[in-house]
Each structure stands twice: as structure tokens, then as C-alpha cells.
Design an enzyme around this catalytic site. Structure first.
Site, PDB file in Angstrom:
ATOM      1  N   GLY A   4      -1.636  38.448 -40.034  1.00 22.44           N
ATOM      2  CA  GLY A   4      -1.609  39.081 -41.351  1.00 22.44           C
ATOM      3  C   GLY A   4      -1.167  40.522 -41.309  1.00 22.44           C
ATOM      4  N   GLU A  10      -2.154  35.402 -33.819  1.00 15.11           N
ATOM      5  CA  GLU A  10      -1.006  34.527 -34.107  1.00 15.11           C
ATOM      6  C   GLU A  10      -0.003  35.232 -35.011  1.00 15.11           C
ATOM      7  OE1 GLU A  10      -3.165  31.774 -36.379  1.00 15.11           O
ATOM      8  OE2 GLU A  10      -4.026  30.746 -34.676  1.00 15.11           O
ATOM      9  N   PRO A  11       0.663  36.248 -34.502  1.00 17.81           N
ATOM     10  CA  PRO A  11       1.587  36.981 -35.360  1.00 17.81           C
ATOM     11  C   PRO A  11       2.865  36.201 -35.630  1.00 17.81           C
ATOM     12  CG  PRO A  11       1.710  37.807 -33.122  1.00 17.81           C
ATOM     13  CD  PRO A  11       0.613  36.778 -33.136  1.00 17.81           C
ATOM     14  N   GLY A  12       3.296  36.213 -36.878  1.00 10.81           N
ATOM     15  CA  GLY A  12       4.599  35.658 -37.231  1.00 10.81           C
ATOM     16  C   GLY A  12       5.489  36.794 -37.678  1.00 10.81           C
ATOM     17  N   ARG A  28      12.379  34.907 -50.549  1.00  8.09           N
ATOM     18  CA  ARG A  28      11.207  35.790 -50.641  1.00  8.09           C
ATOM     19  C   ARG A  28      11.184  36.691 -51.882  1.00  8.09           C
ATOM     20  NH1 ARG A  28       9.625  39.165 -47.653  1.00  8.09           N
ATOM     21  NH2 ARG A  28       7.437  38.612 -47.488  1.00  8.09           N
ATOM     22  N   TYR A  47       7.915  35.571 -53.736  1.00  7.98           N
ATOM     23  CA  TYR A  47       6.799  36.500 -53.516  1.00  7.98           C
ATOM     24  C   TYR A  47       7.026  37.866 -54.163  1.00  7.98           C
ATOM     25  CZ  TYR A  47       5.946  33.374 -49.457  1.00  7.98           C
ATOM     26  OH  TYR A  47       5.731  32.312 -48.630  1.00  7.98           O
ATOM     27  N   CYS A  58      22.483  28.458 -59.990  1.00 12.75           N
ATOM     28  CA  CYS A  58      22.384  28.337 -61.436  1.00 12.75           C
ATOM     29  C   CYS A  58      20.931  28.363 -61.877  1.00 12.75           C
ATOM     30  CB  CYS A  58      23.119  27.096 -61.911  1.00 12.75           C
ATOM     31  SG  CYS A  58      24.882  27.352 -61.742  1.00 12.75           S
ATOM     32  N   GLU A  59      20.307  29.478 -61.626  1.00 13.05           N
ATOM     33  CA  GLU A  59      18.953  29.808 -62.054  1.00 13.05           C
ATOM     34  C   GLU A  59      18.868  31.304 -61.866  1.00 13.05           C
ATOM     35  OE1 GLU A  59      15.534  27.764 -61.211  1.00 13.05           O
ATOM     36  OE2 GLU A  59      16.515  25.963 -60.452  1.00 13.05           O
ATOM     37  N   TYR A  79      10.313  34.124 -42.490  1.00 13.06           N
ATOM     38  CA  TYR A  79      10.209  33.388 -43.748  1.00 13.06           C
ATOM     39  C   TYR A  79      11.478  33.516 -44.583  1.00 13.06           C
ATOM     40  CZ  TYR A  79       5.460  33.610 -42.107  1.00 13.06           C
ATOM     41  OH  TYR A  79       4.343  33.532 -41.314  1.00 13.06           O
TER      42      TYR A  79
HETATM   43  C1  LIG Z   1       1.482  31.643 -41.136  1.00 13.74           C
HETATM   44  C2  LIG Z   1       0.400  31.744 -40.182  1.00 13.74           C
HETATM   45  C3  LIG Z   1       0.338  32.842 -39.305  1.00 13.74           C
HETATM   46  C4  LIG Z   1       1.319  33.970 -39.322  1.00 13.74           C
HETATM   47  O1  LIG Z   1       1.143  34.865 -40.390  1.00 13.74           O
HETATM   48  P1  LIG Z   1       2.038  36.181 -40.467  1.00 13.74           P
HETATM   49  O2  LIG Z   1       1.579  36.884 -41.681  1.00 13.74           O
HETATM   50  O3  LIG Z   1       3.457  35.743 -40.544  1.00 13.74           O
HETATM   51  O4  LIG Z   1       1.821  36.964 -39.234  1.00 13.74           O
HETATM   52  C5  LIG Z   1      -0.687  32.840 -38.372  1.00 13.74           C
HETATM   53  N1  LIG Z   1      -1.595  31.843 -38.312  1.00 13.74           N
HETATM   54  C6  LIG Z   1      -1.558  30.780 -39.138  1.00 13.74           C
HETATM   55  C7  LIG Z   1      -2.573  29.716 -39.018  1.00 13.74           C
HETATM   56  C8  LIG Z   1      -0.572  30.701 -40.097  1.00 13.74           C
HETATM   57  O5  LIG Z   1      -0.547  29.653 -40.932  1.00 13.74           O
END
Ligand SMILES: *Cc1c(COP(=O)(O)O)cnc(C)c1O
Length: 404
Positions: A221, A262-264, A301, A305, A331-332, A359
Site C-alpha cells: 500500500g 508485497e509491494p506492487g 487509471r 481511479y 467512443c466513450e 496497473y
Molecule cells: C494488489 C496487492 C498488493 C500490491 O498493492 P500495491 O498497492 O500495488 O503495492 C499486495 N498484496 C495483495 C494481496 C494485493 O492484492
């Protein structure tokens, strides 16, 4: 954005065509190192890249080489992860509301599994007695950039309610469950360090009741800057405070525990750049619209969002700044930016959207029967095509013409 980078991206767009996704691996590496270092006082830290942010297998392989594990939310992501070279034990499967068959499949592959509801916990205990699991808890903390990405509040579908921990304990007395870890993920785009610390305390309180754990997973997060003057999660300060709390806790717990994140977005958002070409500039008495050869089919996004993505006219960086609405060809209504100050935009110019690594491609679609763009990875200063542009054949490949 530096001029040299703009020039480079223009060259790449000429070589590979536009629209084009470009990922700079050196930025991923920088982010990985920064996060890892922030927790260096914890003995056992593991980052598991949440690959739903960007599932190109080359991006996943690059992050694996940095030492990361993987966080997967579907059986397909698990399979991509295995293909990328992760061992099953380096992959955590954190599904939400999937069919139980998918969990069955995951046990066959031998990955770590997080479960977030009681019916599945019971079923799991019946079928896979000794298979260790983790449990996803909903800490009832409201946090995150907006409703859609806030996942840990009272009314969220995610996790087992913190108020039901007693029921988990009860269940472990009835059935055979080997719980090895607990997990929370409160949402995305969380700025406030206290939210993470609050979440940590929730996990510690639960862990206290389960003496045989091996890890605690704090999810993710972390907020990254999108606007030029945007604030971001102070990772160093978070590292300091959370590491202290964690180290204190494991001393009290009496057994070593692994700390998992778990960074994305934190790893891959800023590495990505999306370059699209301006089809036309339309002036009305009220507004100036720059239409690019893309839409929410490629990058959703801003529409989904209300996300802000910085936009630079890399073909005319020295041009006089004017106010534009940058819109797509779908076309939106598909507005990438409105009332945005950008150097003068002309037909054929290339615009670059920043923060396009997380994302963006992974949420793309074929809406309007548009083809998915190509992706390029910059690795050690060299550009590599890591996904070719789609063609009409790809688009039609799964339909069956019944000769009507
Ligand atoms: C999407 C997700 C993340 C990654 O979140 P970010 O905000 O992209 O860092 C981590 N853990 C779980 C379980 C997720 O679903």
C-alpha cells in the site's frame, strides 16, 4: 523529465511504434533496494512482488533476480511466476473469492496459500491436513487512495474480520489446520505511516495467540508520487519504526519470524512510461482537446481511479505551455487529463505519461477492437522489445467463425 530521456523515448517510439510502454529496470532496482534497506535491522525480511501490477514475464524475472519472492492473485499468475523461475515456496497465493479448485491446484503446485474465509478454511482442513497456510485478516482500518483500492475497512470483502479471530482459534481446536502466518493488506496509496504501524499492532496481537508461526505479512500500500509535488510514503521512517516494533515483538514471541511485504506499485509504478501519438488537436470555443492514439483500453487509471499521470510533450518540450484536455480515441469519455498545462501540442507529437509501470498494461483490454501496445524494457542501458504489438490475427484468434 530530462531532455536526454525524452529524445531516447522519441527514438524508441519511432523504432517500435506508438503507443508504446517503456519500463526502465534501473528504477525498479532502485525502489527494491530502497525498500529492502529501510528494513535492514530486521533479520529476516522478504519482499514478494505483487505481480498483478505488471505481469510481463521479463519484469517478473528481473525482480526475481533482485532477490524478491512473488505475490500472486490467480492460478495464472502462479504459473507465470513458476515459468519466470520462482520456486513454489517463493510464491504466495493470496486469492479473493476464487473457486476452491484454484486453491486445490495451488496445493498441487506447492505454493504458499493465504485463505480469507471460514468455508474454505474448513474445506482446506478436510482435504489438505498438513499443508501449511496463512490467513488473511481484515484489520478494519480505513486507508488508501480511494474507495476502490481501500481493502481493509469494515465493509471490505477482503480478509477474515479481526473480530472473528476467536472463531479461528475455535476452528483450530476442531479441525487440523497448520497455520504458519498471518497477512493484512489495507489498501493502496497509503501515505500515513501510522496506518502501517496500526496494522502491525493488529498482526502482533493476533500472532500472540498462535505460537507456531513462521512469518507475518504486512501486505503493501506504499504511496508513490504521481504529481510533481506529490507526497509519498516515507519508507525510511516507516522502516525504522516498524522494524523496531517487529524486533521487539519477536523477542517477546520467543521465535524468529519472517517479515514479508508485497509491494506492487512501489516497485514498478515509476519505472513505466507510456508514449502515445497525437492524432489531432481540436479547439472548441471552450477547450483544447489533444486526442492521442490510445484510450482507457490501454491505460485506464485516470478514468477508473481518477489517477493523475504527469504528461510531457516529448516532441516539443521547449514549446509554449498551454492548457489542454488530453483524451483518447475510444467512443466513450476517456479523459487522461483535463485542464493540464503542457508544452504546445501539434498533430503527430508524442506525449509521454509517467507512472505507467503499475496497473496500466496489466489492466488493458481490447475494447473498441483495438490492439494492445508493445512493451520495451531498458536493461543495462539497452532497449529490449519484451512484448510485440498485437495484430488483427491475435485479436480474432479465440473467436470461432461458425460460417453464418
Ligand atoms: C494488489 C496487492 C498488493 C500490491 O498493492 P500495491 O498497492 O500495488 O503495492 C499486495 N498484496 C495483495 C494481496 C494485493 O492484492
Amino acid at each position: 523529465m530530462e531532455l536526454a530521456r525524452m529524445q531516447h523515448f522519441e527514438d524508441l517510439a519511432h523504432e517500435y511504434g506508438a503507443p508504446l510502454y517503456i519500463y526502465d529496470s534501473s528504477i525498479i532496482q532502485k525502489q527494491y533496494t530502497r525498500l529492502f534497506k529501510a528494513f535492514s535491522s530486521v533479520k529476516d525480511v522478504k519482499l514478494n512482488y505483487a505481480c498483478k501490477a505488471n505481469t510481463n514475464i521479463n519484469v517478473i524475472k528481473f525482480i526475481r533476480k533482485l532477490g524478491s519472492g512473488l505475490d500472486a492473485v490467480s492460478i495464472q499468475e502462479i504459473e507465470i511466476g513458476l515459468k519466470a523461475g520462482f520456486s513454489p515456496q517463493e510464491i504466495i497465493f493470496t486469492p479473493s473469492g476464487v473457486n476452491f479448485n484454484e486453491i486445490r491446484e495451488a496445493t498441487k503446485l506447492g505454493v504458499k496459500i493465504h485463505i480469507d474465509n471460514f468455508p474454505f478454511l474448513r474445506k482446506f482442513a478436510q482435504e489438505f491436513k498438513n499443508y501449511p497456510i496463512g490467513i488473511r485478516i481484515n484489520p478494519h482500518i480505513k486507508a488508501g487512495g480511494n474507495e476502490n483500492i481501500s481493502t481493509g475497512h469494515v465493509n471490505s470483502k477482503f480478509g477474515i474480520s479481526i473480530e472473528q479471530v476467536q472463531d479461528i482459534i475455535k476452528l483450530t481446536q476442531e479441525v487440523s489446520l497448520h497455520i504458519e502466518g498471518f497477512h493484512i493488506h489495507t489498501g493502496s496509496d497509503i501515505l500515513d505511516i501510522d496506518v502501517f504501524l496500526q496494522g502491525a499492532k493488529v498482526l502482533f496481537a493476533i500472532a500472540d495467540k498462535f505460537p507456531n508461526l513462521t512469518y507475518l505479512d504486512f501486505g503493501s500500500g506504499f504511496k508513490v508520487p504521481y504529481k510533481p509535488d506529490d507526497k509519498q510514503t516515507n519508507i525510511e521512517k516507516l522502516g525504522e519504526k516498524l522494524s523496531d516494533l517487529f524486533n521487539q515483538f519477536i523477542e517477546k514471541y520467543g521465535k524468529p519470524l519472517r517479515l514479508i511485504f508485497e509491494p506492487g506499485k512501489f516497485l514498478v509504478s515509476q519505472c513505466g512510461f507510456f508514449v502515445a501519438e497525437v492524432n489531432v488537436v481540436k479547439d472548441t470555443p471552450y477547450r483544447s482537446f489533444a486526442f492521442i492514439n490510445s484510450g482507457f483500453n490501454h491505460l485506464i487509471r485516470p478514468m477508473f481511479y481518477h489517477a493523475y499521470h504527469n504528461i510531457t510533450n516529448i516532441s516539443n518540450p521547449a514549446g509554449k505551455e498551454q492548457i489542454y484536455d488530453v483524451v483518447g480515441y475510444i467512443c466513450e469519455t476517456d479523459t487522461f487529463a483535463s485542464n493540464r498545462k503542457i508544452s504546445e501540442i501539434r498533430m503527430g507529437d508524442l506525449l509521454c505519461l509517467e507512472n505507467a509501470g503499475a496497473y496500466c498494461f496489466s489492466m488493458s483490454s481490447n475494447y473498441n477492437s483495438r490492439l494492445l501496445p508493445a512493451e520495451v524494457l531498458l536493461l543495462n542501458g539497452k532497449a529490449h522489445l519484451i512484448r510485440r504489438r498485437e495484430n488483427l490475427e491475435d485479436l480474432l484468434s479465440t473467436t470461432i467463425d461458425i460460417s453464418i
